[in-house]
Write a protein that holds these residues in place. Structure first.
Motif, PDB file in Angstrom:
ATOM      1  N   ASP A 202      44.568  31.115  31.752  1.00  0.00           N
ATOM      2  CA  ASP A 202      44.898  30.467  33.014  1.00  0.00           C
ATOM      3  C   ASP A 202      43.994  31.007  34.106  1.00  0.00           C
ATOM      4  O   ASP A 202      43.512  30.275  34.944  1.00  0.00           O
ATOM      5  N   ARG A 203      43.833  32.320  34.081  1.00  0.00           N
ATOM      6  CA  ARG A 203      42.913  32.950  35.030  1.00  0.00           C
ATOM      7  C   ARG A 203      42.092  33.997  34.310  1.00  0.00           C
ATOM      8  O   ARG A 203      42.554  34.607  33.352  1.00  0.00           O
ATOM      9  N   ILE A 204      40.877  34.209  34.794  1.00  0.00           N
ATOM     10  CA  ILE A 204      40.002  35.236  34.227  1.00  0.00           C
ATOM     11  C   ILE A 204      39.850  36.339  35.267  1.00  0.00           C
ATOM     12  O   ILE A 204      39.675  36.045  36.446  1.00  0.00           O
ATOM     13  N   ALA A 205      39.945  37.577  34.820  1.00  0.00           N
ATOM     14  CA  ALA A 205      39.621  38.687  35.709  1.00  0.00           C
ATOM     15  C   ALA A 205      38.321  39.292  35.198  1.00  0.00           C
ATOM     16  O   ALA A 205      38.291  39.891  34.126  1.00  0.00           O
ATOM     17  N   VAL A 206      37.248  39.102  35.921  1.00  0.00           N
ATOM     18  CA  VAL A 206      35.950  39.619  35.489  1.00  0.00           C
ATOM     19  C   VAL A 206      35.805  41.032  36.030  1.00  0.00           C
ATOM     20  O   VAL A 206      36.009  41.276  37.219  1.00  0.00           O
ATOM     21  N   ILE A 207      35.527  41.969  35.119  1.00  0.00           N
ATOM     22  CA  ILE A 207      35.451  43.379  35.490  1.00  0.00           C
ATOM     23  C   ILE A 207      34.064  43.890  35.156  1.00  0.00           C
ATOM     24  O   ILE A 207      33.502  43.550  34.116  1.00  0.00           O
ATOM     25  N   ASN A 208      33.500  44.673  36.055  1.00  0.00           N
ATOM     26  CA  ASN A 208      32.234  45.338  35.755  1.00  0.00           C
ATOM     27  C   ASN A 208      32.246  46.712  36.391  1.00  0.00           C
ATOM     28  O   ASN A 208      32.628  46.861  37.546  1.00  0.00           O
ATOM     29  N   GLY A 209      31.854  47.710  35.621  1.00  0.00           N
ATOM     30  CA  GLY A 209      31.800  49.066  36.143  1.00  0.00           C
ATOM     31  C   GLY A 209      33.123  49.540  36.699  1.00  0.00           C
ATOM     32  O   GLY A 209      33.154  50.312  37.648  1.00  0.00           O
ATOM     33  N   GLY A 210      34.216  49.083  36.121  1.00  0.00           N
ATOM     34  CA  GLY A 210      35.527  49.524  36.571  1.00  0.00           C
ATOM     35  C   GLY A 210      36.024  48.816  37.815  1.00  0.00           C
ATOM     36  O   GLY A 210      37.106  49.105  38.310  1.00  0.00           O
ATOM     37  N   VAL A 211      35.221  47.890  38.328  1.00  0.00           N
ATOM     38  CA  VAL A 211      35.615  47.201  39.561  1.00  0.00           C
ATOM     39  C   VAL A 211      35.889  45.732  39.247  1.00  0.00           C
ATOM     40  O   VAL A 211      35.133  45.087  38.512  1.00  0.00           O
ATOM     41  N   LEU A 212      36.972  45.232  39.797  1.00  0.00           N
ATOM     42  CA  LEU A 212      37.320  43.833  39.635  1.00  0.00           C
ATOM     43  C   LEU A 212      36.313  42.982  40.407  1.00  0.00           C
ATOM     44  O   LEU A 212      36.113  43.188  41.603  1.00  0.00           O
ATOM     45  N   GLN A 213      35.652  42.047  39.739  1.00  0.00           N
ATOM     46  CA  GLN A 213      34.631  41.249  40.405  1.00  0.00           C
ATOM     47  C   GLN A 213      35.196  39.937  40.945  1.00  0.00           C
ATOM     48  O   GLN A 213      34.862  39.503  42.031  1.00  0.00           O
ATOM     49  N   GLN A 214      36.019  39.302  40.146  1.00  0.00           N
ATOM     50  CA  GLN A 214      36.575  38.015  40.555  1.00  0.00           C
ATOM     51  C   GLN A 214      37.787  37.720  39.680  1.00  0.00           C
ATOM     52  O   GLN A 214      37.776  37.984  38.474  1.00  0.00           O
ATOM     53  N   VAL A 215      38.829  37.197  40.298  1.00  0.00           N
ATOM     54  CA  VAL A 215      39.988  36.739  39.539  1.00  0.00           C
ATOM     55  C   VAL A 215      40.184  35.280  39.904  1.00  0.00           C
ATOM     56  O   VAL A 215      40.471  34.957  41.052  1.00  0.00           O
TER      57      VAL A 215
END
Lengths: 375, 358
Positions: A202-215
């Motif tokens: 339903d939703r994607i949480a994109v994570i990089n380097g331990g930081v949430l990039q976009q939900v």
């Protein structure tokens, strides 16, 4: 069934910050996927939700209840692991009923629930098999049955399909979606495979380097990536990036020029920006009517052609002097999608246009998206 | 076959044959009339067929080890069945009292006494050990002490093995070294302080132990022995526990166990061979231990004297009942022998569970 709320979750190991100040609200019944490259902290985030590791800072609520300091068994969650993690010394029935028996359910209730769970994942008649006697797909179904049998508030799935072969993975993917529809339970799913994230969530949480990039919902991540990382990570084949600079009447790089009004898109001449364009939004000049709003054409040379059946991927070089980079797409290289019947050969000179409507602009310094269309 | 060779090998070496056969052929050609001795012929056979040599070596070595390990038991048995008054005439292979005939050896001035027939076989000594002394009580004492020590060592060793094998924390290696260091001390170094400690009356123990001191109780033996044999078990269990995948423990914890629950429900059962090994080693070591066993009680069966004391009790002031000591030794070995056989089956089944239908 419950919502899951992360509030300022941070996990630090000695000198590494695995998860950095992550705040996220997952609604009841939602299917949310944590996606990101290896080592980005997505699994650590999931482990903190499960209670297998404790966060350095922050709180976790499941169903409105603060569970930050509760052990995993009291959080009302169940989990499917990447390595499946069936207990090798127990048969299927014992594996599925393990949690129920620990919670001292009476025998009839255990039998009834195990049968129900086994029914959902189609494991009838395998109750006395040992895990070693089963195929990968069957074991995965047992693991899922073990997870659903306790009727948890939320499912956590840590790359559950990673160890399956490609065909089975696609099959299990649809099974999981069907399962989510039937159970209507919150599912948090971890994967590094953006295709799984796109198709199931339903939703994607994109994570990089331990930081949430976009939900955001999958298509929003695809069409309106919040920053350059999301743009490059979501979508396959990945987006093309062209480094350049804003000039008085548009964008200019070593090989390309796109005309637009800087003021209308909130950029100033002299600003260093990156243009992002997806392979399917670049066209040969002769097909330029397919583009909603074609840019000016520019020259390129065909480097490599990959016929995929339903489409053709063509790797272009802006100039014959450009050296194709061995690691990913370098500066001066461009990947485009063409119709399968396109007549094109390697080493051909071509002229191409981009669809202005789908040109993304990113600030080069911060990587943040400036606009998702130059129209 | 010949087609394969032609394809695989260069054309100029089509006639190559097995080198050993070739050697034998050449030897046959060069020395056609040589009449080989038995040893030479045997050596040639071994060279051309080394598998025979390996098999022969295997049997020689196996028989050697079997004889050296089993002969003492046979010797004990021979002494045990010898009647008491015939003990002085016990032969290397025959019980005392076996009728013998002297045979004069030719050329050298010596006589060899050769056993003829069978003398009196006195199986009664196996019963006498229980009537002369309550030897069964001694065995029970030892068995109980060894069992309790094994349980204690496995329990504590499991917890320690889990911590050392599965958790990463500061000071882990230093603590592991410390555990190892305790096993460096000779047990005798602990004896005097322990003996004084166990002979001290501790008032809080009075309700539990009538005398108020640990001397003459099973605790006086199993506490120091458990501590001495613990490091070995910790190392064995640590190695096994560290090899269980993290996912299984995580799964158990998510499913509803605590860390300790996961240890005993998942990690220990999956490490069955290691647990069995550590358990058997501890049991045998405690059961057979001499030093503490002989000094921590006054030797009375009612005061929890172990099996060893029982065997020594057949040695009186004026005579040593060797035949009873031998019989008692054989009887004392039986519980351990049975345990090892049972545990070995468990070890093997633990290793092969589920592997058959892979």
């Amino acid at each position: 069934m419950a919502s899951v709320t992360l509030e300022g979750i941070t996990k630090r190991y000695e000198d590494v910050t695995a998860v950095d100040d992550m705040t996220l609200e997952i609604e009841d019944g939602e299917f949310v996927t944590f996606v990101g490259p290896s080592g980005c902290g997505k699994s650590t985030t999931m482990e903190t939700i499960a209670g297998l590791t404790l966060p350095t800072e922050g709180t976790i609520e499941i169903g409105g209840r603060d569970v930050t300091d509760l052990p995993p068994k009291d959080r009302g969650i169940s989990m499917v692991f990447q390595n499946i993690a069936l207990f090798p010394h127990m048969d299927v029935y014992d594996n599925i009923s393990f949690g129920l028996r620990l919670r001292k359910y009476d025998q009839e209730e255990v039998d009834r629930r195990v049968e129900e769970a086994a029914d959902i994942v189609q494991l009838e008649g395998m109750m006395d098999r040992m895990p070693k006697e089963m195929s990968g797909g069957q074991r995965q179904r047992v693991a899922i049955a073990r997870a659903i049998v306790r009727n948890p508030d939320a499912f956590l799935m840590d790359e559950p399909l990673a160890n399956l072969d490609a065909e089975l993975r696609v099959h299990m993917r649809t099974q999981l979606q069907r399962l989510h529809r039937e159970l209507d339970t919150t599912i948090i799913y971890v994967t590094h495979d953006q295709a799984q994230a796109m198709t199931m969530s339903d939703r994607i949480a994109v994570i990089n380097g331990g930081v949430l990039q976009q939900v955001a919902p999958p298509l929003e991540c695809y069409n309106e990536p919040a920053n350059r990382f999301v743009a490059g990570f979501i979508g396959s084949p990945a987006m093309n990036f062209i480094e350049g600079e804003v000039v008085d009447d548009g964008f200019e790089s070593q090989y390309t020029r796109i005309d637009f009004d800087p003021a209308a898109h909130g950029v100033t001449p002299g600003q260093e920006v990156t243009v992002g364009i997806r392979p399917e939004d670049v066209f040969l000049e002769r097909d330029s009517r397919k583009a909603a709003s074609p840019t000016k054409a520019f020259d390129a040379v065909v480097d490599v052609i990959e016929p995929m059946g339903k489409e053709v991927n063509a790797y272009l070089l802006f100039d014959r002097d450009v050296e194709a980079s061995a690691e990913g797409r370098g500066e001066g290289q461009l990947l485009i999608n063409l119709a399968p019947d396109t007549e094109i050969g390697e080493d051909d000179d071509v002229r191409i246009v981009m669809d202005r409507e789908n040109v993304h602009l990113f600030d080069r310094a911060s990587g943040n998206a400036i606009t998702h269309s130059l129209e | 076959m010949s087609a394969d060779r032609a394809a695989d090998e260069p054309a100029d070496a089509p006639d190559e044959v097995d080198p050993t056969v070739e050697m034998a052929d050449q030897a046959g050609l060069d020395e056609p009339d040589l009449d080989r001795g038995i040893v030479e012929a045997w050596a040639a056979k071994m060279i051309s067929n080394p598998d025979r040599a390996y098999r022969a070596t295997f049997y020689v070595a196996t028989i050697f080890f079997l004889v050296t390990t089993l002969f003492p038991f046979y010797w004990l048995f021979v002494i045990a069945v010898t009647p008491r008054n015939a003990l002085s005439t016990t032969g290397v292979l025959t019980p005392g009292g076996t009728p013998r005939v002297d045979v004069d050896l030719p050329l050298i001035d010596a006589a060899l006494s050769v056993p003829v027939g069978i003398g009196e076989i006195n199986l009664a000594s196996f019963a006498q050990i229980f009537t002369t002394l309550p030897f069964h009580r001694y065995i029970f004492n030892s068995f109980l002490i060894a069992t309790v020590a094994t349980v204690a060592v496995l329990l504590v060793g499991s917890l320690a093995g889990y911590v050392f094998g599965r958790l990463r924390f500061r000071g882990r290696n230093a603590m592991l070294l410390l555990v190892l260091v305790t096993s460096f001390f000779p047990p005798a170094a602990f004896f005097i302080p322990l003996n004084r400690l166990f002979n001290t009356n501790v008032d809080v123990l009075r309700p539990l132990i009538s005398a108020g001191s640990l001397y003459n109780t099973p605790y006086a033996i199993f506490i120091p022995l458990s501590a001495i044999f613990l490091p070995l078990s910790i190392f064995i269990l640590m190695t096994f526990y560290s090899q269980i995948p993290d996912g299984l423990e995580d799964a158990a914890r998510v499913e509803g166990t605590t860390r300790i629950g996961a240890l005993f429900r998942v990690i220990v059962p999956l490490s069955a061979p290691g647990v069995a090994t550590a358990g058997v080693l501890t049991f045998i070591s405690v059961y057979n231990e001499y030093f503490f066993s002989s000094l921590m009680t006054d030797g009375q069966p009612g005061n929890w004297a172990p099996m060893l004391e029982g065997i020594l009790r057949f040695q009186g002031e004026f005579e040593v009942l060797y035949n009873l000591m031998a019989a008692a030794s054989i009887v004392a070995v039986l519980p351990v022998a049975i345990l090892v056989v049972v545990a070995q089956e468990k070890i093997v089944s633990g290793l092969t569970t589920g592997a058959v239908k892979e």
